[in-house]
Design a protein around this motif. Structure first.
Motif, mmCIF file in Angstrom:
data_model
loop_
_atom_site.group_PDB
_atom_site.id
_atom_site.type_symbol
_atom_site.label_atom_id
_atom_site.label_comp_id
_atom_site.label_asym_id
_atom_site.label_seq_id
_atom_site.Cartn_x
_atom_site.Cartn_y
_atom_site.Cartn_z
ATOM 1 N N ASP A 104 -6.450 28.009 14.326
ATOM 2 C CA ASP A 104 -7.686 28.513 13.721
ATOM 3 C C ASP A 104 -8.864 27.753 14.323
ATOM 4 O O ASP A 104 -9.119 26.604 13.967
ATOM 5 N N SER A 105 -9.566 28.384 15.231
ATOM 6 C CA SER A 105 -10.675 27.707 15.909
ATOM 7 C C SER A 105 -11.805 27.323 14.958
ATOM 8 O O SER A 105 -12.664 26.517 15.309
ATOM 9 N N GLU A 106 -11.791 27.897 13.752
ATOM 10 C CA GLU A 106 -12.813 27.578 12.749
ATOM 11 C C GLU A 106 -12.319 26.567 11.710
ATOM 12 O O GLU A 106 -12.990 26.352 10.695
ATOM 13 N N ALA A 107 -11.153 25.961 11.941
ATOM 14 C CA ALA A 107 -10.597 24.992 10.983
ATOM 15 C C ALA A 107 -11.610 23.880 10.713
ATOM 16 O O ALA A 107 -12.185 23.308 11.634
ATOM 17 N N LYS A 108 -11.817 23.584 9.444
ATOM 18 C CA LYS A 108 -12.761 22.541 9.025
ATOM 19 C C LYS A 108 -11.957 21.308 8.637
ATOM 20 O O LYS A 108 -11.489 21.193 7.509
ATOM 21 N N VAL A 109 -11.802 20.409 9.609
ATOM 22 C CA VAL A 109 -10.995 19.211 9.419
ATOM 23 C C VAL A 109 -11.905 17.992 9.402
ATOM 24 O O VAL A 109 -12.665 17.758 10.342
ATOM 25 N N VAL A 110 -11.818 17.232 8.320
ATOM 26 C CA VAL A 110 -12.562 15.993 8.158
ATOM 27 C C VAL A 110 -11.555 14.857 8.293
ATOM 28 O O VAL A 110 -10.566 14.816 7.567
ATOM 29 N N ILE A 154 -15.098 10.502 7.653
ATOM 30 C CA ILE A 154 -15.541 9.679 6.533
ATOM 31 C C ILE A 154 -14.855 8.333 6.654
ATOM 32 O O ILE A 154 -13.637 8.268 6.835
ATOM 33 N N LEU A 155 -15.644 7.280 6.541
ATOM 34 C CA LEU A 155 -15.074 5.943 6.567
ATOM 35 C C LEU A 155 -14.557 5.566 5.187
ATOM 36 O O LEU A 155 -15.169 5.884 4.176
ATOM 37 N N LYS A 156 -13.415 4.902 5.178
ATOM 38 C CA LYS A 156 -12.851 4.375 3.926
ATOM 39 C C LYS A 156 -13.651 3.162 3.511
ATOM 40 O O LYS A 156 -14.215 2.485 4.359
ATOM 41 N N PRO A 157 -13.720 2.862 2.260
ATOM 42 C CA PRO A 157 -13.073 3.568 1.158
ATOM 43 C C PRO A 157 -13.832 4.848 0.802
ATOM 44 O O PRO A 157 -15.062 4.894 0.853
ATOM 45 N N LEU A 158 -13.080 5.864 0.449
ATOM 46 C CA LEU A 158 -13.676 7.126 0.034
ATOM 47 C C LEU A 158 -14.366 6.955 -1.314
ATOM 48 O O LEU A 158 -13.851 6.273 -2.183
ATOM 49 N N THR A 159 -15.501 7.582 -1.431
ATOM 50 C CA THR A 159 -16.154 7.624 -2.740
ATOM 51 C C THR A 159 -16.107 9.064 -3.232
ATOM 52 O O THR A 159 -16.114 10.010 -2.437
ATOM 53 N N LYS A 160 -16.043 9.216 -4.515
ATOM 54 C CA LYS A 160 -15.984 10.553 -5.106
ATOM 55 C C LYS A 160 -17.206 11.370 -4.701
ATOM 56 O O LYS A 160 -17.081 12.533 -4.318
ATOM 57 N N SER A 161 -18.381 10.771 -4.740
ATOM 58 C CA SER A 161 -19.599 11.526 -4.432
ATOM 59 C C SER A 161 -19.624 11.988 -2.976
ATOM 60 O O SER A 161 -19.984 13.133 -2.693
ATOM 61 N N ARG A 162 -19.237 11.125 -2.062
ATOM 62 C CA ARG A 162 -19.229 11.515 -0.638
ATOM 63 C C ARG A 162 -18.166 12.581 -0.374
ATOM 64 O O ARG A 162 -18.390 13.549 0.346
ATOM 65 N N ASN A 213 -17.874 20.327 -0.633
ATOM 66 C CA ASN A 213 -18.750 21.402 -1.109
ATOM 67 C C ASN A 213 -19.590 21.977 0.020
ATOM 68 O O ASN A 213 -19.761 23.204 0.119
ATOM 69 N N LYS A 214 -20.091 21.132 0.895
ATOM 70 C CA LYS A 214 -20.875 21.605 2.044
ATOM 71 C C LYS A 214 -20.011 22.464 2.961
ATOM 72 O O LYS A 214 -20.402 23.566 3.344
ATOM 73 N N ARG A 258 -3.892 28.130 5.106
ATOM 74 C CA ARG A 258 -5.245 28.164 5.677
ATOM 75 C C ARG A 258 -6.310 27.669 4.694
ATOM 76 O O ARG A 258 -7.199 28.412 4.263
ATOM 77 N N PRO A 259 -6.234 26.399 4.308
ATOM 78 C CA PRO A 259 -7.224 25.872 3.363
ATOM 79 C C PRO A 259 -8.637 25.874 3.947
ATOM 80 O O PRO A 259 -8.825 25.852 5.163
ATOM 81 N N ALA A 260 -9.613 25.897 3.067
ATOM 82 C CA ALA A 260 -11.017 25.929 3.488
ATOM 83 C C ALA A 260 -11.428 24.638 4.182
ATOM 84 O O ALA A 260 -12.224 24.656 5.125
ATOM 85 N N VAL A 261 -10.908 23.500 3.722
ATOM 86 C CA VAL A 261 -11.247 22.187 4.264
ATOM 87 C C VAL A 261 -9.987 21.328 4.255
ATOM 88 O O VAL A 261 -9.208 21.394 3.307
ATOM 89 N N VAL A 262 -9.817 20.532 5.298
ATOM 90 C CA VAL A 262 -8.693 19.599 5.387
ATOM 91 C C VAL A 262 -9.239 18.184 5.528
ATOM 92 O O VAL A 262 -10.085 17.937 6.389
#
Length: 115
Positions: free
Chosen positions: A66-72, A95-103, A109-110, A40-44
């Protein structure tokens, strides 16, 4: 992080670990569901192209557990129709590729409540 490309998982996992996050990895939809059920990770972060189960099925199964699953969902511009389908299926963001570290870090974190 769910991606069949090991290099993509290593890059994202490295960025997240460097920022202090614990990272779990799966290389296909079925493994992702099994890992989600156990941990049950916090974000996927779920790549739009994963083997064994398609992205929408994988996402729906996580949300069923888990109806509260946070899947990106992560994908390229050519996959925008599928990305929008995942939002309808319960993804919290894409998130659109290419992934950036900041995004990537801003997103996790959000969603993990660390922003």
């Amino acid at each position: 992080m769910v991606d069949d490309a090991a290099f993509a998982r290593r890059k994202l996992a490295g960025d997240l670990r460097e920022a202090g996050h614990q990272v779990l990895e799966a290389d296909n939809g079925l493994s992702a569901i099994q890992l989600y059920e156990r941990e049950r990770p916090a974000v996927v972060f779920l790549n739009v192209q994963v083997p064994l189960l398609d992205v929408v099925t994988t996402l729906r199964e996580m949300r069923r557990m888990d109806s509260e699953a946070k899947v990106v969902v992560v994908g390229g511009p050519a996959e925008s129709a599928l990305l929008f389908a995942t939002l309808k299926a319960g993804a919290v963001d894409f998130i659109l590729k290419p992934l950036t570290k900041s995004r990537t870090l801003a997103t996790v974190n959000k969603l993990a409540g660390r922003a």
